[in-house]
Structures are given as C-alpha cells and as structure tokens.
Design an enzyme around this catalytic site. Structure first.
Site, PDB file in Angstrom:
ATOM      1  CD  GLU A  30      -2.620  -1.405   2.559  1.00 33.32           C
ATOM      2  OE1 GLU A  30      -2.650  -0.799   3.333  1.00 33.32           O
ATOM      3  OE2 GLU A  30      -3.022  -2.592   2.557  1.00 33.32           O
ATOM      4  CD  GLU A  70      -4.676  -4.869   4.397  1.00 35.73           C
ATOM      5  OE1 GLU A  70      -5.572  -5.221   4.222  1.00 35.73           O
ATOM      6  OE2 GLU A  70      -4.121  -3.755   4.604  1.00 35.73           O
ATOM      7  CG  PHE A  93       1.288  -1.104  11.204  1.00 37.21           C
ATOM      8  CD1 PHE A  93       2.077  -0.236  12.301  1.00 37.21           C
ATOM      9  CD2 PHE A  93       0.890  -0.337  10.279  1.00 37.21           C
ATOM     10  CE1 PHE A  93       2.525   0.975  12.240  1.00 37.21           C
ATOM     11  CE2 PHE A  93       1.380   1.278  10.120  1.00 37.21           C
ATOM     12  CZ  PHE A  93       2.050   1.696  11.267  1.00 37.21           C
ATOM     13  CG  ASP A  95      -0.486  -4.476  15.117  1.00 36.81           C
ATOM     14  OD1 ASP A  95      -0.498  -4.150  16.267  1.00 36.81           O
ATOM     15  OD2 ASP A  95       0.704  -3.768  14.370  1.00 36.81           O
ATOM     16  CG  PHE A  96      -2.748  -3.823   9.345  1.00 32.91           C
ATOM     17  CD1 PHE A  96      -2.992  -3.546  10.718  1.00 32.91           C
ATOM     18  CD2 PHE A  96      -2.165  -2.706   8.605  1.00 32.91           C
ATOM     19  CE1 PHE A  96      -3.047  -2.064  10.790  1.00 32.91           C
ATOM     20  CE2 PHE A  96      -2.170  -1.494   8.641  1.00 32.91           C
ATOM     21  CZ  PHE A  96      -2.299  -1.007  10.044  1.00 32.91           C
ATOM     22  CG  HIS A 139      -1.479   0.817  14.038  1.00 34.44           C
ATOM     23  ND1 HIS A 139      -2.990   0.857  14.469  1.00 34.44           N
ATOM     24  CD2 HIS A 139      -1.477   1.325  12.744  1.00 34.44           C
ATOM     25  CE1 HIS A 139      -3.387   1.252  13.334  1.00 34.44           C
ATOM     26  NE2 HIS A 139      -2.548   1.468  12.243  1.00 34.44           N
TER      27      HIS A 139
END
Ligand code: TPP
Lengths: 339, 329
Positions: A30, A70, A93, A95-96, A139
């Site tokens: 991204e 994603e 991140f 976290d994603f 994050h």
C-alpha cells in the site's frame, strides 16, 4: 565498502540490489507508488514510513501499488511465488496480519507440505512490529511468535542495519515463505553496512557479546536493551553473554544451548506477550535440553500479558527496558530478589 | 450546491443542533491540528475536518441506542454520536480521565453508552461489527439501526463485501456509508480502484446504492434519513457514498506531496460544509447569522478549556497497565 546507513536504508538497499539482479523480484504494497503522477509530486511515498522510497523511479516495472485488500494481495504473493516470481509484499503493520491470515497460514505456509514437496513458494512478507511510538493496541504488537508457531514459515527479526540488509537478501533468495519483521522504532538507527551485496544464512545466531556468567537471548530491538543491561552489569562484575537468534524459524538452538552450557544461566528478552511466546519456547527448550547445566531457573523478560496501551507512561512500562533485563539477570545470579 | 427538500423539514432548533455538531467537530479538529504541531499530542492522529456534514447529516437521525462503527478518522463520528468532546480531548492526550482512560487514544475513541463502537485502527474492521449490531436489533425487534463508516480505500477491503452480502441476505437494519475523500493515505482513488462510483457496488448485493455530495449537509441528511427509516421499517441495508474532501494530511505530520497545490484551498473556498450551511440557512431566513456566531464563540471557549485542562490532567497510574484485560496472569 562499509558506510553508515540506517536500518531503513539497509532494507531499501537490499531490495534494490535484488531487483537489479533478478527481474522476477517484484515489490508491492500500500502506498508504495501512491501519489506518483499527482501534480506537485516529487517522489512516491514508498509505503507508510517510506521504506520503499525511491524504488519506483529505478524499477518502475517491478514495483506496484495495491488497494487496501490484504487478503487479496498477500494471497497474490503466494500465487505469484508458486508461478515464477519472487514477490516481496509489504504488510504495513504486523497487526494487520489478522486480515490476511488464511492466505499465509493455510495457503502459503502449507503448499510445499500438502503438495508432497513439489511446490516452491519464494515470497517475503515485510512488516513492522513493536511498541514505542504511542500507536496503541492495533499498531504496536510484536506478533512474531504466532508465525514461529506455524510450520512452513520462516521468521526473520533483524536487530541492526547490517543484519537487516544481509537477512533481507537471504529472504528474497530463499525458496520458502519468509515473514520479515522490521522494528519501526529502529528505522532511523544507524550502523555500518557494506555497499556490496551479501547474505546472512538463516538459522545462525550471533553472539553479540561474549560472557560467562549469564546467557541473555534477546530478540530484535531487545538486543539493544540487553546490551545496555550487560554494560551496566559488567561494572558490578557480572559478565553477560548476549545471543541474538536473528531468525526465529529456523532457530539456532545449538548456539543457545552451547552458551547456556557455559554460563549455566538464561534470561530471554522478548517484546511480545509472554504466553505461548518465543520467550516461553526458548525457556522450555533450554530447560529440556540443558537441565544439567542450569544453575538457576531461567527468566523471561517480556511485555505484560496485555495489549499495548496508548498512554505514553503506560507504554514505556509495557516495553521491557534495560533495568528489567538487569533485574532478571540478578535474579539468576542470586544477587537480588526474583525479577 | 443541489437544492434539497429536506432542509425545510428541519426546525430552527434542529438546524442549530446540526450547525453546532459541525462546528464542534471543526473546532476540535483545527485545535488538535495546531496542538499536534507543538509536539504535545502523542501517536497517530487522523483528522476529519472537511467531512463534518457527513457525520452531522447521518447522526441527526440517530439516538443513543443506535450504533456507529467508525474508522481511524473517528473524532467526527464520535462527536456527532454524542461522545463527550472534553473526555475525547483528554483521551487524545492519553490522560487518565480520557474517554477510554488513556488506553485507546485517537484511533480507538469509543463510548458504548452513546452507541459509538469505536474508531478503528484496522481499515475494514467496522462493517462486520455493524452486521452484528443489526442482527441484534432485528432479533430483539428494537428498531435500532447500525451505521458503518468506511473510506474509499477501505471500500476495497474484503470485509465490506462480505458484510454487504450478509446484511442483504439477513435483511439487516444497516447502512454502509462510504466517505470518499479521494485518497487512501497517499494513494489517490484512481490508483486503487477502476470504478468511479463505489456506490454502484451495492447493485451486486441487491441494495440501494446512492451517491451524495458530502459537503452538503442537507443532501446527506436527506439520503441518510431515507435509508435509516427504511432500515428501521425492516427494509434492509443501503450503501451511501458521500463524495468529500479532507482538509489535513492523512495523519498529522503528513506533508501531502501527493496533492495538487491549492487543492484544499479551492475546496475550502467553494465547498466548505460550514460555509454552505451558513449560506443556505441565512439566505432562506431560517436562522440569523448572529445565532451561528454565538455558537462559534461558545464552542471556541469550550475547546480552549478542554485543551488547557487536558494538558494539565494527570497521567494514568502505572497499575492501570495491567487492568481491563479479559484474563490476567
Ligand atoms: C487492514 C489495514 N490495512 C492498512 C491500514 C493502514 N491504513 C490506515 S488508514 C489507511 C487509508 C484509508 O483510506 P480510506 O479508507 O480512504 O480512508 P481515509 O483515510 O481517506 O479517511 C491505511 C492504508 C490499516 N490501518 N488497516
């Protein structure tokens, strides 16, 4: 020739050299080329913190932007990898990861095994981990233990710019899925890095500091905390050996065992949450395999078992620091109460 | 600006409320912007300024027991949904008296007692949540509605497609609002989607898909009102795409090199939602300028006080690090 560059530049340079060398290396994520072509645009963003900045100008055909999708583009990396490309996908991140976990752990990680050893899946997922920038619970996590738990994934956590470059090149050339975790707080950290291309083999830990009283195994950014602790402890006559595993899967257990056999004591420093973690795993392995050498119970220094908080005062308590590492070391040497 | 019949339905008090909501968001955001620049505000902050008419237009139809799932750009939705702006300011400073006790910060502002399910750090995190709320309302027959806000970038996330289909097959009282400000971080919409109107995707899920001017409070108010009423009456979900602009960078500190020179200034001069609203209500003699000016002054004072007090407020106690987790070790 070595010169001083940042952790971020080291990773950028590794990708550039590999894209130059091998046209099947493609990079996407991204905002990688986001903004290019807009009036007033000087350079593409190069991802949210600019790690791929400048690559679009040099390799316009090998770098792509992705929509915020994603599941699709991480899965596409797996598809591209088993059909002739060497994708490096950026998941902003770690976290994603929740958004695309199926594509990683049910698809990419298992191709080789499920297909009877016939698949090659040379892909890298670069992503950021770590607390320290007040980015709160979604994050700031350090989720490397989760990937280490999944058979079929290689997990790389460089602790300094030199390793970041060498390990990235190895990751791109590796034929298996690699999760490459970059510490966002370390991006600006500088170190000596050779200009030329070089690789660092997976599964070879580095002895960052030699010592014979206590072994500290530290992961990623925690190597810095361990160094600070070792420094202060040396003035008190405690001599720490620091082991940086560099890759969590494969894990260089030989080096860790050998060190513990010399020192008789173990402290593991891991920024992630403590349950079912790298710290608990390494303590278990050492307890099982080096039991006779141990002179004290191994210690874990980790974040508490809570999500990373937003408040700065709380976040500073969340991330293990040198003082907590030193206290844990003293707990193993009996010079202080248990950490 | 399009003439919208809805504007005349609104009484003077409702118009003042709508203006107050938009002004509160604007003042809050402008002030966070200047305070962020001083270095006092920690973390990632994404500002909503420019998009106020959307939050105000939707939330003019909701009550405390309706639900909203927001985005990373959540301050405006929270304020419009009735969250206490003062407690929000404390939260943004990470203070103990903050709306989430300093644990969430800007990106996780939430207050369930006001039906605010939270700003969200995960793009696409909200749409599935509103399906759950919608199901709950449907099963309990409460006539509540649930609204999810998603950006144009977030509209490409799988979660929203799955949620639209689920809401459609279950006939849920859910509204999917797309706030299309043209950018996802630095990536202009043309880089990430080939379509022009995101609302067209609604066709594929057999729900109405409507496009409105997100700068125009009245246009948003009317479209949202129709969709919300239909949802309350059991008529199922709607997608509403609001075309809008954001005034500040993606996050505070973003130099916005990807935007044209004067892009924002031009929008501000021509389409600012507060300006359009003012013009509309004063020209139609619905509200006097002076009443609006009074609101401006009141809110400015309120935000001044909130910022001053938030800066001076105590930090969370260290023990708070370990509380509120479901299981403690
Ligand atoms: C799953 C996930 N992917 C990526 C991000 C990083 N990210 C945060 S905001 C954002 C852009 C969102 O753009 P859009 O949905 O258009 O909303 P806007 O910021 O324009 O309001 C991105 C990519 C994230 N937070 N979560």
């Amino acid at each position: 020739m070595a010169r001083t560059i940042s952790y971020m530049q080291a990773i950028n340079e590794a990708m550039a050299q590999e894209m130059e060398r091998d046209k099947t290396v493609i990079v996407f994520g991204e905002d990688n080329i986001g903004g290019t072509g807009a009036p007033g645009e000087i350079d593409a963003w190069g991802g949210v913190l600019g790690v791929t900045k400048g690559l679009h100008g040099k390799f316009p055909d090998q770098i792509m932007d992705t929509p915020i999708s994603e599941s699709a583009f991480i899965g596409a990396a797996a598809g591209a990898a088993c059909s002739g490309l060497r994708p490096v996908a950026e998941l902003m991140f770690v976290d994603f990861m929740g958004v695309c976990f199926d594509q990683i752990f049910n698809q990419a990680a298992k191709f080789k095994y499920m297909f009877g050893g016939k698949a090659k899946t040379p892909m890298v997922i670069r992503t950021m981990y770590g607390a320290g920038i007040r980015a709160a619970s979604q994050h700031s996590q350090s989720l490397y233990s989760i990937f280490t738990h999944i058979p079929g994934l290689k997990v790389v956590v460089p602790s300094n710019p030199y390793d970041a470059k060498g390990l990235m090149i190895t990751s791109i050339r590796d034929d298996d899925p690699v999760i490459f975790l970059e510490n966002k707080v370390q991006y600006a950290e500088e170190g000596e890095v050779p200009e030329e291309s070089y690789t660092i083999p997976f599964g070879e830990a580095e002895i960052v500091r030699e010592g014979d009283d206590v072994t500290i195994v530290a992961i990623g950014r925690m190597v810095n905390m361990a160094k600070q602790a070792a420094e202060s402890l040396s003035s008190e006559g405690i001599n720490c050996e620091i082991v940086d595993p560099r890759t969590l899967s494969p894990l260089d257990t030989d080096t860790i065992y050998e060190s513990v056999e010399n020192t008789g004591r173990l402290v593991v420093v891991d920024e992630s949450n403590p349950r079912c973690s790298l710290a608990s795993d390494i303590v278990a392995l050492v307890s099982q395999n080096c039991f006779d050498s141990l002179e004290a119970a191994p210690q874990m220094v980790t974040a508490p078992h809570v999500p990373p908080p937003f408040s700065g005062v709380l976040e500073d308590l969340y991330v293990p620091d040198a003082e907590r590492v030193a206290a844990a070391v003293k707990a193993t040497t009996g010079t202080s109460a248990k950490a | 600006m399009t003439e919208v019949a809805g504007s005349t339905e609104l009484g003077r008090e409702q118009l003042l409320d709508a203006y107050r909501t938009m002004r509160m968001i604007r003042e809050f955001e402008d002030r966070v912007h200047t305070e962020f620049a001083t270095g006092d505000i920690p973390g990632f902050v994404h500002l909503y300024a420019g998009e106020e008419a959307i939050a105000a237009g939707f939330m003019a139809h909701t009550d405390n027991d309706d639900y909203v799932a927001s985005t990373h750009r959540g301050h405006g939705h929270a304020i419009a949904k009735g969250c206490d702006p003062r407690a929000m300011m404390f939260e943004i400073y990470g203070k103990d008296e903050g709306l989430c006790r300093g644990k969430g910060g800007s990106m996780h502002i939430a207050d369930l007692s006001k039906g605010m399910l939270g700003a969200n750090g995960i793009v696409g995190g909200g749409p599935p949540l509103v399906c759950g709320v919608g199901l709950s309302a449907k099963v309990r027959k409460t006539r509540q509605v649930a609204i999810s806000f998603t950006g144009d970038g977030g509209a490409n996330q799988g979660t929203i497609f799955e949620s639209m289909n689920l809401a459609s097959v279950w006939d849920l009282p859910v509204i999917f609002c797309i706030e299309n400000n043209g950018y996802a971080e630095a990536t202009a919409q043309a880089f990430s989607s080939k379509g022009i109107d995101i609302a067209k995707r609604a066709d594929g899920f057999s729900m109405p898909g409507i496009v409105v001017d997100g700068h125009d409070f009245f246009a948003v108010y009317e479209a949202a009102g129709e969709a919300i009423e239909r949802a309350r009456d059991g008529g199922g979900p709607t997608m509403i795409e609001c075309k809008v602009n954001r005034y500040y960078g993606h996050f505070e500190g973003d130099a916005q090199t990807y935007r044209a020179e004067n892009e924002v200034e031009n929008v501000k001069a021509q389409k600012d939602c507060l300006m359009l609203f003012r013009r509309r209500v004063t020209e139609a003699d619905l509200v006097e300028e002076s009443a609006l000016d009074e609101i401006d002054a009141e809110i400015k004072q309120y935000i001044d006080d909130a910022v001053r007090d938030a800066q001076a407020a105590p930090e969370p106690a260290p023990e708070r690090l370990l509380t509120d987790v479901y299981v403690s070790y």
